[in-house]
Structures are given as C-alpha cells and as structure tokens.
Design an enzyme around this catalytic site. Structure first.
Site, PDB file in Angstrom:
ATOM      1  N   GLY A 111       0.845  -1.199   0.000  1.00  0.00           N
ATOM      2  CA  GLY A 111       0.000   0.000   0.000  1.00  0.00           C
ATOM      3  C   GLY A 111       0.877   1.243   0.000  1.00  0.00           C
ATOM      4  N   GLY A 120      -0.202   5.120  -1.172  1.00  0.00           N
ATOM      5  CA  GLY A 120      -1.261   5.881  -0.514  1.00  0.00           C
ATOM      6  C   GLY A 120      -0.719   7.079   0.238  1.00  0.00           C
ATOM      7  N   GLN A 121      -1.614   7.728   0.992  1.00  0.00           N
ATOM      8  CA  GLN A 121      -1.243   8.967   1.687  1.00  0.00           C
ATOM      9  C   GLN A 121      -0.049   8.746   2.630  1.00  0.00           C
ATOM     10  OE1 GLN A 121      -4.034  10.571   4.539  1.00  0.00           O
ATOM     11  NE2 GLN A 121      -3.076  12.589   4.526  1.00  0.00           N
ATOM     12  N   ASP A 150       2.073  -1.985  -4.351  1.00  0.00           N
ATOM     13  CA  ASP A 150       0.692  -1.477  -4.325  1.00  0.00           C
ATOM     14  C   ASP A 150      -0.052  -2.101  -5.493  1.00  0.00           C
ATOM     15  OD1 ASP A 150      -1.642   0.498  -4.485  1.00  0.00           O
ATOM     16  OD2 ASP A 150      -0.480   1.418  -2.883  1.00  0.00           O
ATOM     17  N   ASP A 162      -1.237  -7.445  -5.222  1.00  0.00           N
ATOM     18  CA  ASP A 162      -2.543  -7.448  -4.570  1.00  0.00           C
ATOM     19  C   ASP A 162      -2.380  -8.268  -3.299  1.00  0.00           C
ATOM     20  OD1 ASP A 162      -5.072  -7.749  -3.630  1.00  0.00           O
ATOM     21  OD2 ASP A 162      -5.951  -8.450  -5.519  1.00  0.00           O
ATOM     22  N   ILE A 163      -2.432  -7.607  -2.163  1.00  0.00           N
ATOM     23  CA  ILE A 163      -2.155  -8.294  -0.895  1.00  0.00           C
ATOM     24  C   ILE A 163      -3.224  -9.326  -0.550  1.00  0.00           C
ATOM     25  CG2 ILE A 163      -3.222  -6.476   0.528  1.00  0.00           C
ATOM     26  CD1 ILE A 163      -0.145  -8.616   1.414  1.00  0.00           C
ATOM     27  N   TYR A 174     -15.450   0.523   9.184  1.00  0.00           N
ATOM     28  CA  TYR A 174     -13.998   0.772   9.248  1.00  0.00           C
ATOM     29  C   TYR A 174     -13.494   0.523  10.678  1.00  0.00           C
ATOM     30  CZ  TYR A 174      -9.666   3.592   9.008  1.00  0.00           C
ATOM     31  OH  TYR A 174      -8.370   4.044   9.066  1.00  0.00           O
ATOM     32  N   LYS A 210     -10.892  -2.275  12.238  1.00  0.00           N
ATOM     33  CA  LYS A 210      -9.686  -1.905  12.996  1.00  0.00           C
ATOM     34  C   LYS A 210      -9.686  -2.592  14.364  1.00  0.00           C
ATOM     35  CE  LYS A 210      -7.579   0.686  10.011  1.00  0.00           C
ATOM     36  NZ  LYS A 210      -6.395   0.131   9.336  1.00  0.00           N
TER      37      LYS A 210
HETATM   38  P1  NAD Z   1      -4.697   5.245   1.320  1.00  0.00           P
HETATM   39  O1  NAD Z   1      -6.065   4.886   0.914  1.00  0.00           O
HETATM   40  O2  NAD Z   1      -4.189   6.595   0.978  1.00  0.00           O
HETATM   41  O3  NAD Z   1      -3.663   4.183   0.781  1.00  0.00           O
HETATM   42  C1  NAD Z   1      -3.919   2.802   0.798  1.00  0.00           C
HETATM   43  C2  NAD Z   1      -3.146   2.177  -0.343  1.00  0.00           C
HETATM   44  O4  NAD Z   1      -3.410   0.773  -0.315  1.00  0.00           O
HETATM   45  C3  NAD Z   1      -3.570   2.696  -1.715  1.00  0.00           C
HETATM   46  O5  NAD Z   1      -2.460   3.147  -2.451  1.00  0.00           O
HETATM   47  C4  NAD Z   1      -4.239   1.497  -2.382  1.00  0.00           C
HETATM   48  O6  NAD Z   1      -4.024   1.425  -3.774  1.00  0.00           O
HETATM   49  C5  NAD Z   1      -3.546   0.350  -1.660  1.00  0.00           C
HETATM   50  N1  NAD Z   1      -4.326  -0.894  -1.707  1.00  0.00           N
HETATM   51  C6  NAD Z   1      -5.669  -1.058  -1.546  1.00  0.00           C
HETATM   52  N2  NAD Z   1      -6.013  -2.333  -1.694  1.00  0.00           N
HETATM   53  C7  NAD Z   1      -4.869  -3.015  -1.943  1.00  0.00           C
HETATM   54  C8  NAD Z   1      -4.577  -4.379  -2.204  1.00  0.00           C
HETATM   55  N3  NAD Z   1      -5.540  -5.313  -2.239  1.00  0.00           N
HETATM   56  N4  NAD Z   1      -3.277  -4.735  -2.398  1.00  0.00           N
HETATM   57  C9  NAD Z   1      -2.303  -3.807  -2.385  1.00  0.00           C
HETATM   58  N5  NAD Z   1      -2.516  -2.486  -2.165  1.00  0.00           N
HETATM   59  C10 NAD Z   1      -3.790  -2.101  -1.948  1.00  0.00           C
HETATM   60  O7  NAD Z   1      -4.618   5.027   2.910  1.00  0.00           O
HETATM   61  P2  NAD Z   1      -3.621   5.723   3.947  1.00  0.00           P
HETATM   62  O8  NAD Z   1      -4.251   6.972   4.418  1.00  0.00           O
HETATM   63  O9  NAD Z   1      -2.242   5.745   3.419  1.00  0.00           O
HETATM   64  O10 NAD Z   1      -3.751   4.690   5.151  1.00  0.00           O
HETATM   65  C11 NAD Z   1      -2.852   3.622   5.331  1.00  0.00           C
HETATM   66  C12 NAD Z   1      -3.257   2.869   6.592  1.00  0.00           C
HETATM   67  O11 NAD Z   1      -3.291   3.777   7.706  1.00  0.00           O
HETATM   68  C13 NAD Z   1      -4.660   2.246   6.531  1.00  0.00           C
HETATM   69  O12 NAD Z   1      -4.668   1.058   7.277  1.00  0.00           O
HETATM   70  C14 NAD Z   1      -5.517   3.269   7.252  1.00  0.00           C
HETATM   71  O13 NAD Z   1      -6.659   2.686   7.810  1.00  0.00           O
HETATM   72  C15 NAD Z   1      -4.562   3.747   8.319  1.00  0.00           C
HETATM   73  N6  NAD Z   1      -4.928   5.066   8.836  1.00  0.00           N
HETATM   74  C16 NAD Z   1      -4.855   6.170   8.047  1.00  0.00           C
HETATM   75  C17 NAD Z   1      -5.222   7.416   8.573  1.00  0.00           C
HETATM   76  C18 NAD Z   1      -5.157   8.654   7.743  1.00  0.00           C
HETATM   77  O14 NAD Z   1      -5.605   9.718   8.207  1.00  0.00           O
HETATM   78  N7  NAD Z   1      -4.608   8.615   6.534  1.00  0.00           N
HETATM   79  C19 NAD Z   1      -5.641   7.501   9.908  1.00  0.00           C
HETATM   80  C20 NAD Z   1      -5.742   6.346  10.667  1.00  0.00           C
HETATM   81  C21 NAD Z   1      -5.346   5.125  10.142  1.00  0.00           C
HETATM   82  N1  SER Z   2      -8.313   9.351   8.764  1.00  0.00           N
HETATM   83  C1  SER Z   2      -9.030   8.132   8.841  1.00  0.00           C
HETATM   84  C2  SER Z   2     -10.395   8.260   8.264  1.00  0.00           C
HETATM   85  O1  SER Z   2     -10.941   9.353   8.334  1.00  0.00           O
HETATM   86  C3  SER Z   2      -9.133   7.700  10.290  1.00  0.00           C
HETATM   87  O2  SER Z   2      -8.653   6.441  10.404  1.00  0.00           O
HETATM   88  O3  SER Z   2     -10.911   7.307   7.786  1.00  0.00           O
END
Ligand code: NAD
Ligand code: SER
Length: 318
Positions: free
Chosen positions: A12, A15-16, A38, A56-57, A146, A150
C-alpha cells in the site's frame, strides 16, 4: 541503530502514508532495502527512489512468494479502505481490511519474519467511548465498518503476538494531514482539502460542521512515530493491540481561523454530509500517555506549526 540486513516490504506504498513512509524508510535503511508495492501504478514521488512491485495483498500466494524471493524481514501493511469509502461497501471493506492483515500475519508466522507494522485508527472508538482524552483501555464499541475492521484487526495482532510470537506493532493514528500525497477516502480528509482549497481559491466548503473536534496529526509526526515504534526494543512495547497516539485536536472552525492568520481573505462555509455521522461517533481528543511512557512518544507539531508548514509547502507547488 538501523540493521543493514533488513529487507522491508511496504504494502500500500502509493497511498497517503505509504509514499512518505517508504521515502523515509529508504533514507534510513538504504533505497535497495525497501521494496514498495501497491495495486496502483507506482506513485510519481517514488519513481527512481528504489524497487517497486505490483502486488494485490489479497493474493496470499503471490505475497508469500514475494517474501521468499526478496528475503523480506519486515512488512509494513498500509493497504485498507478508509472510513468514508468503507461505508459505501461494508463487505468489501471487511474483506480487504481483514484478509490483508490475516495474510500478512500468517506469512509472518510461517516465515518467522522479524517485525510487522499495521496501523489501527482512532476509529476503533465508538459513541459509547469517552469523548475527551479517550484512554488507551476503555469501552470500544465502534459503529462504523472501518472501526469494526480496525478493532478486529487489533485483536488479531495481539492474538498472533501472544500465540505465535509474531512481533507485530501498531498505532491508532488520528486523522493525518499531509501535502505530498492525497488522502484516500477518510472522514478527516477535510483537514487536507481545506489547505489545497485555501491556497487555490481562498474558499472551502466543509463536509463537517464548524464545531466537530477530532484528533489530528501532521504527517512528519506520524512517520516519526511509526519509525520510533518499529525501532523500539521489543521489551518496551507493552501494548500489542495498538497504541493511542495524539498530537492536536481541532474543529473545521478552528483550522479555518488558523489559516486566516496567513490568508486573511480565506472564507469557510459548511455543508455537512454523511461523514458527519462518522465523525460524531469518534473521540474529540486522545490520551496517549501509554505511548509516551512505554517508548517515549512526543509530537512536535501543533496546529499553528503545522498550518504554517502546510501553507508554505503548498504555495511552492502553485
Ligand atoms: P490510502 O487509501 O491513501 O492508501 C492505501 C493504499 O493501499 C492505496 O495506495 C491502495 O491502492 C492500496 N491498496 C488497496 N487495496 C490493496 C490491495 N488489495 N493490495 C495492495 N494495495 C492495496 O490510505 P492511507 O491513508 O495511506 O492509510 C494507510 C493505513 O493507515 C490504513 O490502514 C488506514 O486505515 C490507516 N490510517 C490512516 C489514517 C489517515 O488519516 N490517513 C488515519 C488512521 C489510520
Ligand atoms: N483518517 C481516517 C479516516 O478518516 C481515520 O482512520 O478514515
């Protein structure tokens, strides 16, 4: 000291969080050591910085082969559906968020991987949890799919640690704010969008009400927290479900006031949507004293410092 024998797989990575975490891990461990993966095409900012594979995980066999082929020692699992996207398709969210974690934990057990990182979220807490300074251990009854994934994920992490000694570590991130990569469908995304719209249009329409306080964190703090947790001596990690971590708490009105200090013409208005209900079920602020006591967590960015840095960096890109 970072161990140069490590081989790290980030799942992944586009992602962000993944983009910035991968870049930081490459800085620490060396670019060839950190394999980004990813479903999506390689992110622009990752290109030329180290190896990239398409993965694809949910396909456990392919993942397992990759772990063996690259002699992977650590996995950072970031693939997930975030809160707002997950509500649109709850069963898909359950499948992606759970199966990805089970595949990683199980291969980690089978191949005796050194460490696994998997993030949880403040979304584990639901309407019946205390809203202010939500403690590490309290009532946890999430009302979003969600949050349910978690919470279940946290139980699986603790189970794999206790039963199979898989060294899996986790943080309950608050909403994360960053300028390098876009957020992926969460409820806290407004706190990123507001900066982009402020710089481009001096105007933002918030999908959350003016007074909706949520726990938030600037990405550099989140990346540092992740690295510090993963580098901490195993004896210091006392919570094997997931640690509360905090940095700041603000509302749409509060962040708008802070932006106005830099952009006096900025105007915010409000048009709530279904994400309001999700936000209302989450904590307003977080007690992270266990992370502070156990492995020395300390945030560096408050609202004022983050806002100045976000605006400075976004203006450079215009
Ligand atoms: P994101 O959606 O920006 O990135 C997730 C990435 O996973 C994407 O690039 C997507 O293409 C990839 N992905 C999805 N399905 C996949 C698969 N089957 N195989 C491989 N890759 C796959 O999410 P993020 O914000 O980077 O969050 C990452 C983790 O952190 C997540 O578990 C999220 O729940 C957690 N999180 C994020 C936040 C936040 O504010 N960004 C807050 C709390 C927790
Ligand atoms: N930033 C995340 C969301 O809004 C919290 O895990 O989904």
């Amino acid at each position: 000291m970072p161990n140069r024998d490590e081989k790290i797989l980030v799942v992944g990575a586009c992602g962000q969080i993944g983009v910035e975490l991968t870049l930081q891990l490459r800085k620490i461990y060396g670019e060839g050591t950190v394999i980004a993966s990813d479903l999506r095409e390689e992110h622009q900012l990752l290109k030329g910085t180290g190896p990239y594979v398409s993965l694809d995980i949910l396909n456990k066999e392919t993942f397992h082969v990759l772990v063996l082929r690259y002699n992977i020692t650590q996995v950072y699992l970031l693939a997930a559906l975030l809160s707002a996207t997950a509500e649109k398709n709850p069963l898909l969210a359950w499948n992606i968020n759970m199966q990805s974690l089970l595949n990683v934990l199980d291969v980690a057990k089978e191949e005796n991987l050194k460490k696994v990182y998997w993030p949880s979220s403040i979304a584990v807490f639901g309407p019946s949890s205390p809203k202010e300074n939500t403690p590490q251990h309290t009532v946890i009854e999430p009302s979003t799919i969600y949050g349910i994934t978690k919470f279940a994920g946290e139980r699986w992490c603790e189970y794999y640690f206790n039963r199979y000694k898989v060294d899996v570590r986790s943080l309950r991130y608050p909403g994360l704010i960053s300028y390098k990569s876009q957020p992926g469908g969460g409820t806290t995304d407004y706190a990123v969008e507001i900066f982009h719209d402020a710089v481009r249009h001096n105007h933002y329409t918030s999908f959350l009400n003016a007074g909706t306080f949520l726990p938030m964190m600037y990405m550099p703090d989140a990346i540092r927290a992740t690295v510090e947790l993963m580098q901490a001596d195993a004896s210091k990690i006392k919570v094997r479900s997931s640690y509360n971590i905090g940095a700041m708490s603000f509302s749409p009105a509060g962040i708008a006031d802070e932006i106005k200090k830099h952009l006096p013409e900025f105007v915010i208005d409000y048009k709530k949507d279904n994400r309001q209900q999700i936000a209302d079920s989450w904590p307003r602020s977080i007690d992270d004293s266990e992370a502070k006591n156990d492995w020395g967590w300390q945030p560096e960015y408050d609202l004022a410092r983050m806002t100045a840095d976000m605006l400075q960096n976004l203006k450079k890109g215009i």
